[in-house]
Scaffold this active site. Structure first.
Site, PDB file in Angstrom:
ATOM      1  N   HIS A  63      -1.070  -0.038 -13.097  1.00  0.00           N
ATOM      2  CA  HIS A  63      -0.381  -1.229 -13.609  1.00  0.00           C
ATOM      3  C   HIS A  63       1.067  -0.867 -13.918  1.00  0.00           C
ATOM      4  O   HIS A  63       1.331   0.140 -14.577  1.00  0.00           O
ATOM      5  CB  HIS A  63      -1.080  -1.748 -14.867  1.00  0.00           C
ATOM      6  N   ASP A  93      -6.479  -5.723 -17.446  1.00  0.00           N
ATOM      7  CA  ASP A  93      -5.494  -4.682 -17.803  1.00  0.00           C
ATOM      8  C   ASP A  93      -5.705  -4.138 -19.217  1.00  0.00           C
ATOM      9  O   ASP A  93      -4.742  -3.801 -19.915  1.00  0.00           O
ATOM     10  CB  ASP A  93      -4.056  -5.225 -17.666  1.00  0.00           C
ATOM     11  N   SER A  96       1.280   2.707 -15.846  1.00  0.00           N
ATOM     12  CA  SER A  96       0.040   3.210 -16.438  1.00  0.00           C
ATOM     13  C   SER A  96      -1.054   3.294 -15.378  1.00  0.00           C
ATOM     14  O   SER A  96      -1.058   2.531 -14.414  1.00  0.00           O
ATOM     15  CB  SER A  96      -0.454   2.253 -17.540  1.00  0.00           C
ATOM     16  N   ILE A 120      -8.384 -10.939  -9.597  1.00  0.00           N
ATOM     17  CA  ILE A 120      -9.157 -10.624 -10.801  1.00  0.00           C
ATOM     18  C   ILE A 120     -10.640 -10.573 -10.451  1.00  0.00           C
ATOM     19  O   ILE A 120     -11.170 -11.489  -9.825  1.00  0.00           O
ATOM     20  CB  ILE A 120      -8.862 -11.660 -11.901  1.00  0.00           C
ATOM     21  N   ASN A 131       1.369   3.180  -2.501  1.00  0.00           N
ATOM     22  CA  ASN A 131       0.625   4.188  -3.270  1.00  0.00           C
ATOM     23  C   ASN A 131      -0.494   4.800  -2.426  1.00  0.00           C
ATOM     24  O   ASN A 131      -0.720   6.010  -2.471  1.00  0.00           O
ATOM     25  CB  ASN A 131       0.055   3.561  -4.548  1.00  0.00           C
ATOM     26  N   ASN A 177      -7.276   1.472 -12.294  1.00  0.00           N
ATOM     27  CA  ASN A 177      -6.256   0.534 -11.837  1.00  0.00           C
ATOM     28  C   ASN A 177      -4.878   1.085 -12.170  1.00  0.00           C
ATOM     29  O   ASN A 177      -4.684   1.728 -13.200  1.00  0.00           O
ATOM     30  CB  ASN A 177      -6.451  -0.807 -12.560  1.00  0.00           C
ATOM     31  N   MET A 228      -4.369  -7.548  -6.128  1.00  0.00           N
ATOM     32  CA  MET A 228      -3.909  -8.651  -6.975  1.00  0.00           C
ATOM     33  C   MET A 228      -4.947  -9.769  -7.018  1.00  0.00           C
ATOM     34  O   MET A 228      -4.689 -10.918  -6.678  1.00  0.00           O
ATOM     35  CB  MET A 228      -2.561  -9.169  -6.476  1.00  0.00           C
ATOM     36  N   GLY A 281       0.797  -1.219   0.000  1.00  0.00           N
ATOM     37  CA  GLY A 281       0.000   0.000   0.000  1.00  0.00           C
ATOM     38  C   GLY A 281       0.830   1.268   0.000  1.00  0.00           C
ATOM     39  O   GLY A 281       0.402   2.299   0.531  1.00  0.00           O
TER      40      GLY A 281
END
Ligand code: GAR
Length: 218
Positions: A110, A146, A137, A93, A17, A108, A91, A15
């Site tokens: 990536h 993605d 991105s 889907i 970010n 998101n 992480m 975490g």
């Protein structure tokens, strides 16, 4: 003055970010209202950033939600009414139904220059391919992994002696700054998903925005 942006953040790991966004809010640079942090890992170190700052948090995984994880995540988010859902190192889907529930409101991060290297092991794959540059991105989330419209990217050259560790170390701080700049655009209500693309101030972008430490590149 516009309202603070209500943001929910989904994480699985450290975490860093999330931490940098909380710091940007605390420094008065981003008008964010963190409505919730959700982790699919009960021991995610990033949960400490929520606990330590009074942000509501939830662990939603197989142990807490059984086979209904997507439903529980969706209902929890809906209850918090976020303007934006940020997947920040989440992480896991998600199924199409959950993604579609928040279409245009879910982004998101990536660690690659999408459309290159969707999925996992992005650093290793770029190094093995002999790429000259790498990057990160931020994109809108669609049902394909993605694959949603890319809002913005930042780039850095790959040096001859780079390995995955050195590349992570150089990219991560750039990624934090890219995210802060993208979140500022959302706070100002300047970015929207426009079909299969992205619009800035109502104008559809031809290509993803490019951010450098000197600012947005024209
Ligand atoms: C970030 O590098 C982000 O791009 C990546 O996980 C890291 C999370 O770091 N996301 C993905 O790989 C998603 N496919 P953090 O937990 O320290 O913020």
């Amino acid at each position: 003055m516009s309202q603070p942006l209500r943001v929910a953040v989904l994480i699985s790991g450290t975490g860093s970010n999330l931490r940098s966004l909380i710091d940007a809010r605390d420094a008065g640079r981003l008008d964010l209202d963190f409505v919730r942090v959700i982790s699919n890992k009960s021991d995610a170190p990033g949960l400490e950033h929520a606990r330590g700052t009074g942000i509501p948090w939830s662990v939603i995984n197989k142990a807490t939600a059984g086979d209904d994880q997507d439903q529980v995540v969706g209902d929890t988010l809906a209850g918090d009414a976020p303007d934006l859902v940020l997947l920040s190192g989440y992480m896991r889907i998600m199924g199409a139904e959950l993604v579609n529930r928040f279409e245009g409101r879910m982004i998101n991060q990536h660690p690659s220059l999408l459309p290159k290297y969707k999925g996992l092991d992005t650093y290793r794959r770029a190094l093995e391919a002999g790429d000259a540059e790498y990057g990160a991105s931020v994109h809108f989330v669609t049902a394909e992994l993605d694959d949603g419209p890319v809002i913005a990217q930042t780039r850095l050259p790959i040096e001859p002696d780079d390995d995955a560790t050195s590349l992570v170390a150089r990219l991560r701080p750039l990624e934090h700054r890219l995210l802060e700049e993208v979140m500022a655009l959302f706070v100002q209500r300047r970015v929207t998903m426009a079909g299969a693309g992205v619009a800035l101030d109502g104008q559809r972008l031809e290509a993803p925005l490019q951010w450098t430490p000197e600012g947005w590149r024209a």
